[in-house]
Design a protein around this motif. Structure first.
Motif, PDB file in Angstrom:
ATOM      1  N   ALA A   1       0.905  -1.312   0.025  1.00 11.26           N
ATOM      2  CA  ALA A   1      -0.062  -0.171  -0.088  1.00 11.26           C
ATOM      3  C   ALA A   1       0.951   1.371  -0.043  1.00 11.26           C
ATOM      4  O   ALA A   1       0.927   2.056   0.909  1.00 11.26           O
ATOM      5  N   PRO A   2       1.624   1.472  -1.009  1.00 13.81           N
ATOM      6  CA  PRO A   2       2.499   2.485  -0.973  1.00 13.81           C
ATOM      7  C   PRO A   2       2.018   3.791  -0.837  1.00 13.81           C
ATOM      8  O   PRO A   2       2.753   4.812  -0.150  1.00 13.81           O
ATOM      9  N   LYS A   3       1.042   4.222  -1.790  1.00 12.31           N
ATOM     10  CA  LYS A   3       0.424   5.654  -1.667  1.00 12.31           C
ATOM     11  C   LYS A   3      -0.233   6.002  -0.333  1.00 12.31           C
ATOM     12  O   LYS A   3      -0.301   6.994   0.372  1.00 12.31           O
ATOM     13  N   LYS A   4      -0.793   4.820   0.216  1.00  6.60           N
ATOM     14  CA  LYS A   4      -1.503   4.883   1.424  1.00  6.60           C
ATOM     15  C   LYS A   4      -0.591   5.330   2.603  1.00  6.60           C
ATOM     16  O   LYS A   4      -0.783   6.232   3.465  1.00  6.60           O
ATOM     17  N   LEU A   5       0.509   4.715   2.768  1.00  9.19           N
ATOM     18  CA  LEU A   5       1.644   5.035   3.728  1.00  9.19           C
ATOM     19  C   LEU A   5       2.559   6.082   3.229  1.00  9.19           C
ATOM     20  O   LEU A   5       2.787   6.849   4.231  1.00  9.19           O
ATOM     21  N   LEU A   6       2.934   6.188   2.256  1.00 10.14           N
ATOM     22  CA  LEU A   6       3.971   7.203   1.894  1.00 10.14           C
ATOM     23  C   LEU A   6       3.166   8.444   1.443  1.00 10.14           C
ATOM     24  O   LEU A   6       3.934   9.549   1.736  1.00 10.14           O
ATOM     25  N   GLY A   7       2.060   8.536   0.800  1.00 11.70           N
ATOM     26  CA  GLY A   7       1.507   9.756   0.274  1.00 11.70           C
ATOM     27  C   GLY A   7       1.838   9.758  -1.289  1.00 11.70           C
ATOM     28  O   GLY A   7       2.780   9.315  -1.827  1.00 11.70           O
ATOM     29  N   GLU A   8       1.124  10.738  -2.209  1.00 17.58           N
ATOM     30  CA  GLU A   8       1.229  10.730  -3.581  1.00 17.58           C
ATOM     31  C   GLU A   8       2.659  11.260  -3.722  1.00 17.58           C
ATOM     32  O   GLU A   8       3.351  10.828  -4.680  1.00 17.58           O
ATOM     33  N   THR A   9       3.046  12.337  -3.014  1.00 18.71           N
ATOM     34  CA  THR A   9       4.143  13.200  -3.546  1.00 18.71           C
ATOM     35  C   THR A   9       5.451  12.426  -3.272  1.00 18.71           C
ATOM     36  O   THR A   9       6.320  12.253  -3.971  1.00 18.71           O
ATOM     37  N   VAL A  10       5.625  11.698  -1.981  1.00 11.24           N
ATOM     38  CA  VAL A  10       6.919  10.807  -1.751  1.00 11.24           C
ATOM     39  C   VAL A  10       6.744   9.819  -2.685  1.00 11.24           C
ATOM     40  O   VAL A  10       7.782   9.343  -3.068  1.00 11.24           O
ATOM     41  N   TYR A  11       5.747   9.103  -3.086  1.00 10.23           N
ATOM     42  CA  TYR A  11       5.641   7.610  -3.939  1.00 10.23           C
ATOM     43  C   TYR A  11       6.048   8.257  -5.252  1.00 10.23           C
ATOM     44  O   TYR A  11       6.753   7.438  -5.950  1.00 10.23           O
ATOM     45  N   ASN A  12       5.839   9.270  -5.868  1.00 10.07           N
ATOM     46  CA  ASN A  12       5.924   9.896  -7.075  1.00 10.07           C
ATOM     47  C   ASN A  12       7.339  10.130  -7.362  1.00 10.07           C
ATOM     48  O   ASN A  12       7.822   9.837  -8.370  1.00 10.07           O
TER      49      ASN A  12
ATOM     50  N   ASN B   1      -0.516  14.750   3.375  1.00  8.98           N
ATOM     51  CA  ASN B   1      -0.541  13.699   2.620  1.00  8.98           C
ATOM     52  C   ASN B   1       0.870  13.389   2.363  1.00  8.98           C
ATOM     53  O   ASN B   1       1.192  12.739   1.318  1.00  8.98           O
ATOM     54  N   CYS B   2       1.634  13.522   3.399  1.00  9.59           N
ATOM     55  CA  CYS B   2       2.961  12.950   3.314  1.00  9.59           C
ATOM     56  C   CYS B   2       3.520  12.185   4.628  1.00  9.59           C
ATOM     57  O   CYS B   2       3.102  12.673   5.678  1.00  9.59           O
ATOM     58  N   VAL B   3       3.947  11.137   4.371  1.00  7.70           N
ATOM     59  CA  VAL B   3       4.584  10.101   5.539  1.00  7.70           C
ATOM     60  C   VAL B   3       5.528  11.090   6.421  1.00  7.70           C
ATOM     61  O   VAL B   3       6.169  11.752   6.138  1.00  7.70           O
ATOM     62  N   GLN B   4       5.223  10.804   7.724  1.00 12.45           N
ATOM     63  CA  GLN B   4       6.101  11.589   8.753  1.00 12.45           C
ATOM     64  C   GLN B   4       6.736  10.389   9.732  1.00 12.45           C
ATOM     65  O   GLN B   4       5.951   9.291  10.109  1.00 12.45           O
ATOM     66  N   VAL B   5       7.881  10.776  10.288  1.00 14.67           N
ATOM     67  CA  VAL B   5       8.508   9.728  11.317  1.00 14.67           C
ATOM     68  C   VAL B   5       8.798  10.615  12.488  1.00 14.67           C
ATOM     69  O   VAL B   5       9.406  11.648  12.373  1.00 14.67           O
ATOM     70  N   LEU B   6       8.731  10.323  13.747  1.00 15.65           N
ATOM     71  CA  LEU B   6       8.712  11.168  14.849  1.00 15.65           C
ATOM     72  C   LEU B   6       9.437  10.266  15.897  1.00 15.65           C
ATOM     73  O   LEU B   6       9.489   9.098  15.977  1.00 15.65           O
ATOM     74  N   ASN B   7      10.057  11.027  16.879  1.00 17.28           N
ATOM     75  CA  ASN B   7      10.629  10.457  18.212  1.00 17.28           C
ATOM     76  C   ASN B   7      10.623  11.531  19.137  1.00 17.28           C
ATOM     77  O   ASN B   7      10.633  12.862  19.095  1.00 17.28           O
ATOM     78  N   LEU B   8      10.149  10.765  20.304  1.00 20.44           N
ATOM     79  CA  LEU B   8       9.778  11.679  21.558  1.00 20.44           C
ATOM     80  C   LEU B   8      11.239  11.904  22.179  1.00 20.44           C
ATOM     81  O   LEU B   8      11.833  10.759  22.558  1.00 20.44           O
ATOM     82  N   ILE B   9      11.834  13.129  22.182  1.00 17.94           N
ATOM     83  CA  ILE B   9      13.371  13.312  22.658  1.00 17.94           C
ATOM     84  C   ILE B   9      13.197  13.949  23.988  1.00 17.94           C
ATOM     85  O   ILE B   9      14.448  13.866  24.530  1.00 17.94           O
ATOM     86  N   GLU B  10      12.143  14.340  24.689  1.00 17.78           N
ATOM     87  CA  GLU B  10      12.093  14.933  26.037  1.00 17.78           C
ATOM     88  C   GLU B  10      10.826  14.611  26.620  1.00 17.78           C
ATOM     89  O   GLU B  10       9.652  14.738  25.794  1.00 17.78           O
ATOM     90  N   GLY B  11      10.692  14.025  27.742  1.00 19.10           N
ATOM     91  CA  GLY B  11       9.277  13.780  28.185  1.00 19.10           C
ATOM     92  C   GLY B  11       9.217  12.160  28.333  1.00 19.10           C
ATOM     93  O   GLY B  11       9.684  11.225  27.649  1.00 19.10           O
ATOM     94  N   GLU B  12       8.899  11.650  29.571  1.00 20.99           N
ATOM     95  CA  GLU B  12       8.547  10.243  29.786  1.00 20.99           C
ATOM     96  C   GLU B  12       7.810   9.466  28.868  1.00 20.99           C
ATOM     97  O   GLU B  12       7.809   8.484  28.446  1.00 20.99           O
ATOM     98  N   GLU B  13       6.537  10.152  28.585  1.00 18.70           N
ATOM     99  CA  GLU B  13       5.527   9.514  28.107  1.00 18.70           C
ATOM    100  C   GLU B  13       4.577  10.500  27.197  1.00 18.70           C
ATOM    101  O   GLU B  13       4.260  11.334  27.781  1.00 18.70           O
TER     102      GLU B  13
END
Length: 565
Positions: free
Chosen positions: A288-299, A505-517
């Protein structure tokens, strides 16, 4: 990182996942009986790196098989396959060609025709066809896709357990097998995977061959689609290859690398019918590339997530290896790869005297590279001090490392490395250069020069690449951490109240760099509240239009990195 088994729970109305060879055989035997046919062909298509002999043996013990054949029975001679493949890898580590071959090119047409005739002559019974390329031999009545995590394949290479496709090279050096797989085997197998994920009757997972899992193809496809509608983790894992080789019994907390979001190597865990089944993250992208990545990233990038996050943990030891990333023209000319290998190092934690080496102080000659090694092949700290600049590290510092700059992975620190290109395009210094014989060193002198010619002063580093931590704040603040023109947009956000984010409509990756939860939530209830802990990376699919991140505690500073294209 507390969530060691982050899974997606998939609801199923009927039994659709089985664990253990006996239960797997029960499910397949039930399917065989339901077909009510005199002749049934069962095909098990395998990804490279599966324990083919073991898995075939376990299935044959429990299924009423009358005839068995493997794809290896129709392969060309090993010497011919080796010649075919090694010409694409002859200039490694400095150059390689990604394979455009199909598995059919490994088949000897006379052997294939004879096997097909033999199968055709069988009028009654169960025929089992097994191996890489098995699905290309004839049309099956039951199709099983036996998948394998690339991470587990790499571990099997290190143990010399498995070979590359069509050859018997399990005793070859790890780097040789890894490069062969990356540029050839996995390209071939991924073509097959993309075809069969939507067609297979069953999905077989044998990362742990003693505890195999079988799921119906239908439930796996449902699970993959579910992953594109909610935030999810890739399952973390630890590399038991310590930088400190003196440790007798490795402990989990000592392990130096934790890959926290590398789609081509990580898995996604699904919980189906009380079974936890591992599925490579790339399956979600392929299905499911377009559902996960979005049209712009996939293209722009096709079925690939060009955001990679790697934890490098040297809090309890000193990691003194050096690396250099080639520039985009070098990657394009020598590997046909069109992503720049720039890196951003984000400092998650430090202990006393944490530092990182970056940039040669002067021009480097081969003798300098040799001086980096002690007699026991460890890196010389004296030579490092003489040749490279040092940066003292503090928590929440970040360093932008452009292509062509030699650097270490730090010591006494926990670093989150963010990059777009795969790790295989990062050269190890001096390992990759000194492993060449004298004639090869002369042949590749220009490549060596390109990797070691860039010189940096400490002033250049401080003014252009090293960014010291700013004071923590509970007030909302956004900071752009990437440099102008970088492919990846890296944003740091400080907050104490819920913040609303949009994906556009673009995939994002995040990381919690401060804070417990913190809790990730959908304003319109599209997905269930998603809990993330400190230092955990997670993916927001493009199909989620907006989401909020809410601190679990009030009046406390929280920080998150958000990476997008």
């Amino acid at each position: 990182m507390r969530n060691k088994k982050p899974y997606i729970e998939v609801q199923s109305q009927s039994r659709s996942c089985w664990e253990g060879w006996n239960k797997i055989a029960d499910a397949l035997n039930s399917k065989i009986k339901s077909l009510r046919s005199r002749k049934i062909i069962i095909t098990v298509e395998c990804y490279q790196g599966t324990y083919e002999d073991i898995n075939l043996r376990e299935l044959k013990k429990r299924l009423p098989v009358n005839a068995t054949c493997t794809s290896r029975d129709v392969f060309k001679d090993e010497d011919e396959i080796t010649r075919q493949c090694t010409k694409d890898l002859s200039r490694m580590p400095f150059s390689a060609s990604a394979s455009t071959h199909d598995i059919e090119e490994y088949f000897d047409q006379n052997k294939l025709q004879a096997l097909r005739q033999n199968i055709e002559f069988i009028e009654e019974g169960i025929v089992l066809i097994f191996g890489v390329g098995a699905s290309k031999i004839c049309i099956p009545d039951i199709l099983v896709y036996a998948d394998m995590s690339r991470w587990e394949i790499l571990q099997r290479f290190k143990r010399h357990d498995v070979s590359n496709i069509g050859v018997s090279n399990s005793q070859a050096a790890f780097e040789q097998q890894y490069r062969w797989s990356y540029f050839i085997d996995w390209k071939i197998c991924d073509k097959i995977k993309k075809q069969l994920l939507s067609q297979c009757d069953y999905y077989l997972e044998t990362n742990n061959w003693e505890k195999p899992k079988l799921a119906s193809g239908e439930i796996i496809r449902e699970a993959i689609l579910q992953a594109t509608t909610q935030p999810f983790f890739t399952a973390p894992f630890y590399d038991p290859e310590l930088w400190d080789q003196r440790a007798a019994e490795p402990r989990e907390e000592e392990f130096s690398w934790v890959f926290n979001c590398v789609a081509e190597e990580n898995n996604v865990l699904f919980k189906i019918s009380e079974c936890l089944i591992e599925v490579p993250s790339i399956n979600v992208i392929y299905a499911a590339p377009k559902k996960l990545l979005g049209e712009t990233v996939y293209n722009h990038f096709g079925s690939e997530l060009p955001i990679r996050m790697v934890f490098i943990d040297t809090l309890d030891g000193t990691q003194e290896k050096l690396f250099a990333c080639p520039g985009i023209d070098y990657l394009k000319d020598n590997f046909g790869f069109y992503l720049s290998q720039c890196e951003t190092f984000y400092v998650m934690d430090t202990t006393a005297e944490a530092k990182l080496r970056m940039g040669f102080k002067k021009s480097i000659i081969p003798e300098d590279l040799k001086s980096l090694l002690n007699k026991d092949n460890t890196i010389s700290k004296v030579a490092l001090d003489k040749l490279l600049n040092s940066i003292l590290l503090k928590r929440h510092d970040h360093i932008n490392i452009p292509a062509g700059i030699a650097h270490s992975h730090g010591n006494n620190s926990m670093i989150l490395k963010i990059s777009a290109a795969p790790e295989i395009f990062t050269f190890k210094l001096p390992d990759d250069l000194l492993e060449l014989d004298e004639s090869s060193r002369s042949l590749y002198s220009e490549e060596v020069k390109k990797l070691t010619s860039n010189i940096l002063s400490s002033g250049d580093i401080d003014s252009r690449y090293y960014n010291q931590a700013t004071p923590l704040t509970t007030a909302y603040r956004e900071e752009i951490l990437n440099q102008k023109g970088d492919l990846l947009n890296i944003k740091r956000m400080w907050f104490e109240e819920p913040i609303l984010q949009k994906t556009n409509n673009c995939v994002q990756v995040l990381n919690l760099i401060e804070g417990e939860e913190a809790i990730v939530e959908s304003p319109d209830g599209q997905f269930e509240p998603f809990i993330v802990h400190f230092a955990e990376s997670f993916i927001i699919p493009a199909g989620i239009s907006e989401y909020t991140i809410r601190p679990s505690k009030k009046n406390k500073a929280y920080g998150v990195l958000k990476i997008s294209i």
